[in-house]
Each structure stands twice: as structure tokens, then as C-alpha cells.
Design a protein around this motif. Structure first.
Motif, PDB file in Angstrom:
ATOM      1  N   ARG A 100      -6.765 -15.323   2.319  1.00  0.00           N
ATOM      2  CA  ARG A 100      -6.096 -15.923   3.480  1.00  0.00           C
ATOM      3  C   ARG A 100      -6.624 -17.338   3.708  1.00  0.00           C
ATOM      4  O   ARG A 100      -7.817 -17.612   3.594  1.00  0.00           O
ATOM      5  CB  ARG A 100      -6.382 -15.106   4.750  1.00  0.00           C
ATOM      6  CG  ARG A 100      -5.440 -13.980   5.090  1.00  0.00           C
ATOM      7  CD  ARG A 100      -4.044 -14.385   5.436  1.00  0.00           C
ATOM      8  NE  ARG A 100      -3.893 -15.288   6.550  1.00  0.00           N
ATOM      9  CZ  ARG A 100      -3.747 -14.932   7.822  1.00  0.00           C
ATOM     10  NH1 ARG A 100      -3.765 -13.649   8.156  1.00  0.00           N
ATOM     11  NH2 ARG A 100      -3.579 -15.835   8.757  1.00  0.00           N
ATOM     12  N   ASP A 143       0.250 -15.442  10.203  1.00  0.00           N
ATOM     13  CA  ASP A 143       1.085 -14.498   9.472  1.00  0.00           C
ATOM     14  C   ASP A 143       1.995 -13.761  10.451  1.00  0.00           C
ATOM     15  O   ASP A 143       1.962 -13.988  11.668  1.00  0.00           O
ATOM     16  CB  ASP A 143       0.242 -13.547   8.622  1.00  0.00           C
ATOM     17  CG  ASP A 143      -0.552 -12.529   9.430  1.00  0.00           C
ATOM     18  OD1 ASP A 143      -0.284 -12.356  10.636  1.00  0.00           O
ATOM     19  OD2 ASP A 143      -1.454 -11.902   8.844  1.00  0.00           O
ATOM     20  N   GLN A 144       2.817 -12.853   9.932  1.00  0.00           N
ATOM     21  CA  GLN A 144       3.837 -12.226  10.767  1.00  0.00           C
ATOM     22  C   GLN A 144       3.267 -11.333  11.858  1.00  0.00           C
ATOM     23  O   GLN A 144       3.943 -11.092  12.865  1.00  0.00           O
ATOM     24  CB  GLN A 144       4.811 -11.431   9.904  1.00  0.00           C
ATOM     25  CG  GLN A 144       4.184 -10.307   9.114  1.00  0.00           C
ATOM     26  CD  GLN A 144       5.249  -9.544   8.332  1.00  0.00           C
ATOM     27  OE1 GLN A 144       6.202  -9.036   8.893  1.00  0.00           O
ATOM     28  NE2 GLN A 144       5.091  -9.480   7.031  1.00  0.00           N
ATOM     29  N   ILE A 151       0.059 -19.256   4.180  1.00  0.00           N
ATOM     30  CA  ILE A 151      -0.766 -18.176   4.731  1.00  0.00           C
ATOM     31  C   ILE A 151      -1.926 -17.825   3.811  1.00  0.00           C
ATOM     32  O   ILE A 151      -3.021 -17.505   4.269  1.00  0.00           O
ATOM     33  CB  ILE A 151       0.118 -16.947   5.018  1.00  0.00           C
ATOM     34  CG1 ILE A 151       1.055 -17.266   6.186  1.00  0.00           C
ATOM     35  CG2 ILE A 151      -0.718 -15.706   5.319  1.00  0.00           C
ATOM     36  CD1 ILE A 151       2.149 -16.256   6.393  1.00  0.00           C
ATOM     37  N   SER A 184       5.697 -23.031   2.846  1.00  0.00           N
ATOM     38  CA  SER A 184       5.544 -21.688   2.288  1.00  0.00           C
ATOM     39  C   SER A 184       6.364 -21.480   1.022  1.00  0.00           C
ATOM     40  O   SER A 184       6.985 -20.440   0.848  1.00  0.00           O
ATOM     41  CB  SER A 184       5.932 -20.639   3.326  1.00  0.00           C
ATOM     42  OG  SER A 184       4.876 -19.754   3.548  1.00  0.00           O
ATOM     43  N   GLY A 226      -1.973  -7.897   3.740  1.00  0.00           N
ATOM     44  CA  GLY A 226      -1.721  -9.332   3.759  1.00  0.00           C
ATOM     45  C   GLY A 226      -2.473 -10.038   4.861  1.00  0.00           C
ATOM     46  O   GLY A 226      -2.943 -11.165   4.690  1.00  0.00           O
ATOM     47  N   HIS A 227      -2.609  -9.372   5.987  1.00  0.00           N
ATOM     48  CA  HIS A 227      -3.321  -9.969   7.118  1.00  0.00           C
ATOM     49  C   HIS A 227      -4.816 -10.126   6.829  1.00  0.00           C
ATOM     50  O   HIS A 227      -5.420 -11.141   7.186  1.00  0.00           O
ATOM     51  CB  HIS A 227      -3.115  -9.096   8.358  1.00  0.00           C
ATOM     52  CG  HIS A 227      -3.875  -9.545   9.560  1.00  0.00           C
ATOM     53  ND1 HIS A 227      -3.598 -10.718  10.227  1.00  0.00           N
ATOM     54  CD2 HIS A 227      -4.935  -8.982  10.217  1.00  0.00           C
ATOM     55  CE1 HIS A 227      -4.434 -10.861  11.235  1.00  0.00           C
ATOM     56  NE2 HIS A 227      -5.254  -9.823  11.257  1.00  0.00           N
ATOM     57  N   GLY A 232       8.808 -17.844   3.060  1.00  0.00           N
ATOM     58  CA  GLY A 232       7.911 -17.601   4.181  1.00  0.00           C
ATOM     59  C   GLY A 232       8.277 -18.421   5.394  1.00  0.00           C
ATOM     60  O   GLY A 232       8.180 -17.951   6.538  1.00  0.00           O
ATOM     61  N   ARG A 287       5.218 -13.185  -3.276  1.00  0.00           N
ATOM     62  CA  ARG A 287       4.451 -12.604  -2.178  1.00  0.00           C
ATOM     63  C   ARG A 287       3.905 -11.243  -2.594  1.00  0.00           C
ATOM     64  O   ARG A 287       4.655 -10.299  -2.821  1.00  0.00           O
ATOM     65  CB  ARG A 287       5.321 -12.492  -0.928  1.00  0.00           C
ATOM     66  CG  ARG A 287       5.448 -13.819  -0.201  1.00  0.00           C
ATOM     67  CD  ARG A 287       6.510 -13.768   0.856  1.00  0.00           C
ATOM     68  NE  ARG A 287       7.828 -14.012   0.274  1.00  0.00           N
ATOM     69  CZ  ARG A 287       8.960 -13.842   0.953  1.00  0.00           C
ATOM     70  NH1 ARG A 287       8.930 -13.404   2.178  1.00  0.00           N
ATOM     71  NH2 ARG A 287      10.107 -14.099   0.382  1.00  0.00           N
TER      72      ARG A 287
END
Length: 667
Positions: free
Chosen positions: A58, A432-433, A415, A387, A52-53, A105, A572
Motif C-alpha cells: 500500500r 482505497d474503497q 493505492i 490509477s 487490498g486494504h 481505479g 488489480r
């Protein structure tokens, strides 16, 4: 290099170890065996956070719509433009013309969640929406009706000898509102030390591991639970507990009197002898915990089924007591130490929006079903979307898509690109997280004790992404509004904000070092019950629920039900993205001449979708499922409508929806 963190895919908040190279690339993510909450467990979705990162879609820079195209702009350009437009709309039409939608999110980012609440107050808008009213609203409202408070009971793990799961699959979803970390391990513990019974139209992963699985007809779980309540009230109820802590016992008995074993069997499809065995098992267990999920909360019987889960726990003397079920007041949220007004019997309901006065607000939120009407009527001119992929989560895909296009401002903070960012007027990229510090504010209610997770940022941010709180407070500053009192976005850092949020904890949380799980105390019993005692005890027979139970009728021959998937949570996507399609019982497929891989059409009274057939023997006959969260031709919300709603909560009917199934090309 290995860095500790915790996952914010869902509220389980599992501890993770993130392997990062010298160039800040995420190489792997695995469970942290030293984490006292999750003990080394993490799911496939959590392990994919590195994907995801680094994902190609993105969002890395602010964008503003220019005609049909989105153009990259500077932060100052984007913030100045959106703030000026929002200010003009408020000046012309008042604060309700600007709405807020809080998606998953945003909810799972503590600073974003906190800022959204303060922003709402600063804007003075009543146009506040969240995914609560397209997911869990029945559980919130029924809690208010019965207990005067929106509590979410869960098992007293390790002591409860009988856990009943209704329409939920925690081995895949980790639970609905009561999370089950290390679900496979926990299920082994439950079935070794006690029993787990599952009511579900599908032989789910959880049902396979359970002590017993009752494969009910879709939407009929309430009849099984009402039968159990009836039998216990006749013989086996905890009368001392009821006398001290409950009211309307006789009214409850009258409401469930018609649910004999024979009638419950006829409605649910479960044999009478199995129902009798179930009743005997509940009596032997003494105290039980009952947890329902989206298979219930998205259906027409959501309210009465949630009512029966509470009733069963109360009649057995299990609610808010050791060995039964408890409600976590939160280490950070501290619900037990806050004086929250007692909800009336109908719950905290308020006036609905002007275009849909029939859709009364719930817990201070407008039901999402009202959003397209509010936009079409011109009442809602701008939406701040935090989100939420509205195209995949809102009912009536075609209508909500058209409505969103009418907005003068659709600001999406997100994101990654999705179908909703493609419609937006302004798209602002959020961290992101892995790029932000965090503390489990707003999710600590799901933990098995009074604890909280903290993590610093573990990698450098990509592109020019910023934190939610910073984005929102900068917009407020340009509107001459304070969206986060005491926080100057020009000087305050992410670390400062998280440290500020952690100040409200029961026990100090160290936010200066590496990730940690801090526990203040073990489980808290009695606080919820004492609140109910203040107004005479649990209200066992709220009038709106009694009336709705009496009106429920048998469903049609074929219905759509919801489904969770291992590699996807809502919209997601993980690295190994889940698969969409139409899952059909073998007998139902054979009746229609359908085989694996055939292209079929599912039609409801609202619309249709097309997808590939998967023959699924885990489904009971009469139920088909289409996973939600997907865009395109198999978006399940094409079958739903903002006008097909529960009359009490305003919740759209997403599950147990009557449908027809045919080969593509057939009329």
C-alpha cells in the motif's frame, strides 16, 4: 463490528458486509443478503478487499523522485512541487502539454471521476486518455454510428427469452459493459426460462452453463452473426419495427448477402447444421439480446462484430423493447434527460494529436495508442495518471516504458505500488474503497433498474492517504485553477462531496447513514429508440463498417486471444492472485512438442514473451491465451504495438493477434 458497503472492484457494485475489529482491521468481507441489487452475492475479488486494504505494498505517504530513488515528503511539499512544474509546462508549451489518463481505479471512484472531468476542462487540455481506447472503444463508436448515441444495450433480464454472449465470460468477469450480478443464479434463470447461446473460441465457464456453445475460430463471430441477419432479412425480420424505426435496411441486406450458411461455416468452423439450428432458435425466440466482450472489442473484427450485434437486435425488433434489450440511462447520470447532440454516421470524431493525426479522437478522447508518439515528439511533457498501471495495460511494453521515462512529470495517484509508480516522478497515495464514502456515479448504467448504491467510509484511512478529489483540487488551487467549482478542499469533507454528487439523482439518496441501494424506477424503454427516430431511425449500414466488413479476411493458423481470470481484474490483484502463463490447446502443444510446465516463447510481429505452458483443452485449436495485467517477462503487451491499430477507432490489436509458439531456446 459489521458495516455495510458496496464493492467497487467492477461496475457490478455488489453489496457487502465488512467485519471490522476495534483496531479498524478488516477481518472479513462477505455478500450482503439484504442488498436489493446483488442479494448476497460477491465474487472472490470483492471478498479480498480486506487484503487490498492491508496489503504490504500500500502507498501510505507522498513521494517525489530524487534521482533513482523515491523520497517520502509532506503533502505540502509534494503538491507544491507538482503544481509548480505543471504550471511551468503549461506556460511554456500550452495546456495540451499536460495530459490526463483515467484508469479503472479512478473511474470507479465517483468523486475522482467527476473531478477528472472538471480538471480536464479547467486545464483546457485536449490530451485526455482513458482505458476506453484500450478496452471498449468499438462498442462506444458503433453505438454512435448506428444510434447517434454511445448506448450500451443489455438483456431485459427475466423477460428476454434468448441471450447471446459473444466473446465474453460473465460468470468470471460479470460482463463487459452490461454487468451480470449473481451470474451463476442468473444463468440458471436464463436457461430455465429461455436460452443462452455462447460464441467463444474457449469453452469458458459461461459456455459450460449455456444452452449451446458454438466454439468459433478466433475473430470469426461476425460471420455467424451476419449469417443470422441475412437469414432473418429473408424471412423472419420484424418488418413493422424496421419500417418505423430503421433506415438503410436494403444496404444492410446487401452487405450481409454473401454470408450464406456455407460461407459462415467455412469462416467460423461451425457446422452448417448447427448454424441452421441457431437461426431456427432465434426465430422461435422472437426477441433477443446480444452482448459482446473484450474477446471481441480487443480484436481486428471488433467494429463489424459490434455492428452485427446491433443489427441482429434491430432486425428482430428487440432493441430498446421489452423482452429484448434495453439501455440503462442511469439514475445519477440521467442520459435520457440530457440533450446530447446526435452523432454523425462516423461517430463523434475529432482531430487527432499533432504527432498522430491519423488517430482521430473518439468521444473527446485521444486514443491511447498516440501517447508514446506524443511523448517522444515532445508534445506531451507531463501526465496526470489516475490509477492506471500503464506498463501492463498499454501496447508495446518496451516503448511505453521508455516514453514514460522521458516525461518531465509523471504524477501517479494510486493505492498500491506497481510498475508505473516505480517510473513516476510524483506518487500520491489515495484512499482505497473502504476508506472513502461513495455513490455509484458513472457505473449506475450497468444496473438492472434505475438505481444507485451509496456507502459511507467503513474504516479509518491508513497512513496519510487522501481522497482523489482532494488531491486534485489541492493541485488546482496551487495552480490558481478551480478543478471542482464550489468545493474548497481546505474545508469540504469527503461526505460533503458525495452528498453533492448525489444531488443529481432522479430520487433522493440518503447519504447521511449506512450503505443503501436506492431504486428510482424499473427499466426504461423507448428513450434510445426515440432519439434514433429523430434522425430517421437506426442507421443499419454505416459506410465505414460496410467497407471494413468487406475487407475482413481469414486469420492465420495460430492467434493470441484474451482471457479473464477468477481472482484478477486487469492489473488489480486479489489475495489469491491469478496465474499467468501460456495457455495452449492440446493439439497445438503436441505439434510443437510442448507439455505442461515447459517454458515456451510466444512471438508476434512486434515482440515476444516467455512463460510456462499450461495445456488447456477448453481452447479451440489455433488459439492460445496469455492473461493480461501481469508485469515482467509474461506481460502480454510485449506482443503488441501502438502502430498495430484498428484504422477506425485507433484501438490497438490485443486479441486475435497472429503469433508463433516454440519451446524456449528454439529459434
Amino acid at each position: 463490528m459489521i458495516r455495510k458497503s458496496f464493492c467497487r472492484i467492477c461496475t457490478s457494485a455488489c453489496g457487502v458486509l465488512v467485519e471490522v475489529d476495534d483496531e479498524e482491521r478488516v477481518l472479513s468481507v462477505r455478500g450482503d443478503a439484504d442488498n436489493l441489487l446483488s442479494h448476497g452475492y460477491t465474487c472472490s475479488k470483492g471478498r479480498a478487499m480486506g487484503h487490498g486494504h492491508h496489503r504490504e505494498d500500500r502507498l501510505l505517504y507522498p513521494k517525489i523522485r530524487n534521482g533513482d530513488a523515491m523520497e517520502r515528503v509532506s503533502w505540502d511539499e509534494a503538491l507544491d512541487d507538482v503544481a509548480a512544474k505543471l504550471r511551468a509546462i503549461i506556460d511554456e508549451s500550452g495546456p495540451d502539454a499536460v495530459g490526463i489518463f483515467l484508469g479503472g481505479g479512478g473511474y470507479l471512484d465517483s468523486a475522482a471521476y467527476a473531478t477528472a472531468q472538471m480538471m480536464r476542462k479547467a486545464l483546457r487540455t485536449r490530451s485526455y486518455y482513458s482505458d476506453m481506447t484500450i478496452d471498449t472503444v468499438s462498442k462506444i463508436l458503433v453505438g454512435e454510428m448506428i444510434g447517434g448515441f454511445a448506448a450500451l444495450p443489455r438483456p431485459d433480464f427475466g423477460r428476454c427469452r434468448m441471450t447471446i454472449y459473444v466473446g465474453t465470460n460473465p460468470l468470471v468477469s460479470h460482463g463487459h459493459t452490461a454487468m451480470l450480478s449473481s451470474p451463476a443464479v442468473r444463468m440458471r434463470e436464463f436457461t430455465t426460462e429461455g436460452q443462452v447461446w455462447v460464441l467463444d473460441p474457449r469453452r469458458s465457464e459461461t459456455a459450460v452453463k449455456a444452452t449451446r456453445h458454438l466454439q468459433t475460430r478466433p475473430g470469426t463471430d461476425y460471420a455467424v452473426l451476419a449469417y443470422l441477419v441475412r437469414e432473418l432479412l429473408r424471412d423472419g425480420a420484424d418488418r413493422e419495427y424496421l419500417d418505423r424505426h430503421a433506415q438503410d435496411v436494403e444496404a444492410l441486406a446487401e452487405a450481409v448477402e454473401g454470408f450464406t450458411c456455407a460461407r459462415a461455416a467455412a469462416i467460423s468452423g461451425i457446422a452448417t447444421e448447427v448454424l441452421e439450428e441457431f437461426s431456427a432458435a432465434v426465430r422461435r425466440a422472437g426477441r433477443v439480446s446480444v452482448e459482446s466482450g473484450t474477446g471481441v472489442s480487443m480484436s481486428p473484427a471488433a467494429n463489424v462484430t459490434a455492428w452485427m450485434t446491433w443489427a441482429l437486435m434491430i432486425v428482430t425488433g428487440s432493441l430498446d423493447r421489452e423482452g429484448g434489450a434495453w439501455s440503462n440511462p442511469g439514475m445519477l447520470t440521467q442520459l435520457d434527460n440530457r440533450r446530447i447532440p446526435t452523432a454523425p454516421e462516423e461517430g463523434f470524431r475529432g482531430p487527432g494529436p499533432a504527432s498522430r493525426p491519423d488517430l482521430r479522437s473518439v468521444a473527446g478522447e485521444y486514443p491511447c495508442a498516440a501517447m508514446p508518439d506524443e511523448i517522444e515528439s515532445g508534445n506531451l511533457r507531463a501526465l496526470i495518471n489516475l490509477s492506471g498501471n500503464l506498463i501492463t495495460c498499454m501496447p508495446g511494453t518496451e516503448r511505453i516504458t521508455a516514453a514514460l521515462r522521458q516525461l518531465e512529470v509523471l504524477l501517479t495517484v494510486e493505492i498500491a505500488d506497481n510498475a508505473t509508480t516505480a517510473l513516476s516522478t510524483h506518487v500520491l497515495p489515495a484512499k482505497d474503497q473502504l476508506e472513502r464514502p461513495d455513490v455509484s456515479l458513472g457505473t449506475d448504467f450497468s444496473f438492472p433498474e434505475l438505481g444507485a448504491q451509496f456507502t459511507p467510509a467503513v474504516v479509518a484511512p491508513r497512513g496519510d492517504v487522501r481522497s482523489y478529489w482532494w488531491i486534485l483540487t489541492q493541485i488546482g488551487k496551487r495552480m490558481s485553477l478551480d478543478f471542482f467549482p464550489g468545493v474548497n478542499p481546505d474545508t469540504v469533507t469527503d461526505d460533503d462531496v458525495v452528498a453533492l454528487l448525489a444531488l443529481g439523482a432522479r430520487t433522493p439518496i440518503d447519504t447521511s447513514g449506512e450503505a443503501n441501494y436506492t431504486v428510482a424506477a424499473d427499466r426504461a424503454f423507448g428513450w434510445l429508440q426515440s432519439r434514433a427516430d429523430e434522425f430517421g431511425g437506426w442507421r443499419l449500414a454505416p459506410g465505414p463498417l460496410v467497407a471494413q466488413l468487406a475487407e475482413l479476411a481469414p486469420g492465420p493458423d495460430l492467434v493470441l486471444i484474451s482471457r479473464r481470470q477468477k481472482n484478477q481484474l486487469n492489473s488489480r490483484k486479489s489475495a489469491d492472485h491469478g496465474t499467468t502463463g501460456i495457455y495452449v490447446n492440446p493439439d497445438d502443444a503436441a505439434k510443437r512438442g510442448l507439455n505442461d510446465g515447459d517454458i515456451a516463447v510466444v512471438r508476434s510481429r512486434h515482440g515476444e514473451l516467455t512463460g510456462s505452458v499450461t495445456i488447456d483443452p477448453t481452447l479451440v485449436s489455433g488459439a492460445l491465451s496469455v492473461p493480461h495485467g501481469f508485469e515482467g517477462s509474461c506481460n502480454v503487451n510485449q506482443l503488441t504495438s501502438a502502430d498495430d491499430i484498428d484504422p477506425i477507432t485507433g484501438m490497438p490489436i490485443f486479441s486475435n493477434l497472429p503469433v508463433e509458439l516454440a519451446r524456449a531456446g528454439n529459434p
